[in-house]
Scaffold this active site. Structure first.
Site, PDB file in Angstrom:
ATOM      1  N   HIS A   1       0.606  -1.314   0.334  1.00 56.45           N
ATOM      2  CA  HIS A   1       0.167  -0.321  -0.065  1.00 56.45           C
ATOM      3  C   HIS A   1       0.813   1.695   0.067  1.00 56.45           C
ATOM      4  O   HIS A   1       2.007   1.258   0.535  1.00 56.45           O
ATOM      5  CB  HIS A   1      -0.696  -0.373   1.369  1.00 56.45           C
TER       6      HIS A   1
ATOM      7  N   HIS B   1       2.415   4.080   1.050  1.00 56.89           N
ATOM      8  CA  HIS B   1       2.648   4.642   2.272  1.00 56.89           C
ATOM      9  C   HIS B   1       4.184   4.600   2.538  1.00 56.89           C
ATOM     10  O   HIS B   1       5.171   4.661   2.216  1.00 56.89           O
ATOM     11  CB  HIS B   1       2.534   3.648   3.670  1.00 56.89           C
TER      12      HIS B   1
END
Length: 354
Positions: free
Chosen positions: A167, A169
């Site tokens: 993801h 991030h």
């Protein structure tokens, strides 16, 4: 920007950063989580004079979960994640497996978007601007913690870098000491100041690079260039034209232009190797900010002498090949770069972003 602070089931802080001021964030984390248990310890190397974080509890951290079990996606469909709400713009929370904790500092996770399949380069300028606001806010908040001396915002991207969660991030480390790399910069800054009758090293480097052949992008308020002594095959340093010590000191004009320049730079990085390289370019993006507190032992250098800047680099040296930190780099900290900085700068100027 609207900021909403809440707590996860195990007591860790989570903060939503929303574009809209009327956004309501009242979802509750109902997971049966036990308290966070860390073994983080800072040990000082007596020979090198630097510090090492010993954090054995990180061996059990989440490792490459399937997309439908991603802990950084919003909670949805009966599945609970680290983010209780069903959507978010930007969210920051305390890492459940921190490298630094308690008196040894603090580690936070920054989720740039709820879209699992996106990357920072896919963000809109508004979204990227919100991430900048989150970085700035966290720098301000963490700098007030008694143990913290330096705040480091960064992004690791790509499995080749060691990323364990796909993801989009980044992370924020709040160190209880001044890091070795920053200490070296401060030493060089002090030596240059003494040798030149008070001139600022960062100002002189930026002026020299702006006048040379390694500039990649230049806006009204930001300049991106490949440094003269680049350590990595493709390495770009991004500086505001007006020297400031940290993210908090950026003026509104620089904040407004930053997303335009940074997104363009990231998109160029993704196109360095062309269609022959299917995987996105792995990179590290690292903000360098002045330490907080007294700068003892640096011969008259103060926080305002330091220059906020971002260093972006990839470990990929050509299509299908990585730059490994082998004997000279790992054993003696002497880098050997296979790509001349002038060639890297030219390539990054030539690459179209769309």
């Amino acid at each position: 920007m609207k900021k909403t602070s809440t707590r996860l089931a195990d007591g860790r802080e989570l903060i939503y950063y929303d574009v809209r001021d009327d956004t309501v964030r009242d979802a509750v984390d109902r997971r049966p989580l036990g308290p966070v248990s860390t073994t983080s310890e800072i040990r000082r190397d007596p020979l090198l004079g630097d510090s090492v974080a010993i954090a054995s509890h990180r061996q059990g951290r989440t490792y490459h979960p399937p997309a439908d079990e991603c802990p950084l996606c919003p909670s949805a469909g009966g599945r609970s994640s680290e983010v209780p709400d069903s959507s978010y713009d930007v969210v920051v929370f305390e890492n459940r497996f921190p490298s630094l904790a308690g008196d040894a500092g603090r580690c936070e996770v920054v989720c740039f978007t709820s879209d699992h399949d996106a990357s920072f380069a896919d963000l809109t300028e508004e979204q990227a601007g919100l991430v900048l606001e989150a970085w700035t806010d966290r720098t301000a908040e963490l700098s007030h913690l008694p143990a913290v001396e330096q705040v480091f915002c960064f992004e690791n991207r790509g499995a080749e870098i060691g990323v364990t969660l796909g993801h989009p991030h980044g992370q924020i480390y709040a160190y209880p000491f001044v890091t070795p790399r920053t200490s070296l910069m401060l030493r060089s800054l002090a030596e240059h100041k003494a040798a030149t009758g008070g001139r600022n090293l960062f100002d002189d480097v930026l002026a020299e690079e702006r006048a040379g052949e390694r500039v990649v992008l230049a806006g009204e308020h930001w300049v991106a260039f490949v440094p003269y002594a680049a350590h990595w095959p493709y390495e770009v340093h991004l500086y505001p034209r007006r020297r400031v010590p940290d993210l908090l000191a950026l003026d509104e004009a620089a904040r407004t232009e930053f997303p335009q320049v940074y997104l363009e730079l990231l998109r160029r990085f993704d196109r360095i190797f062309g269609e022959e390289e299917a995987a996105p370019t792995p990179y590290i993006a690292a903000w360098h900010q002045a330490p907080f507190g007294a700068l003892e032992g640096h011969n008259g250098v103060n926080r305002d002498d330091f220059a906020l800047h971002l260093e972006l680099f990839t470990i990929r040296r050509t299509s299908g090949k990585l730059k490994f930190l082998a004997g000279s780099e790992s054993g003696m900290s002497v880098f050997i770069n296979d790509v001349p900085p002038e060639t890297a700068a030219q390539r990054l100027r030539e690459v179209a972003s769309s």
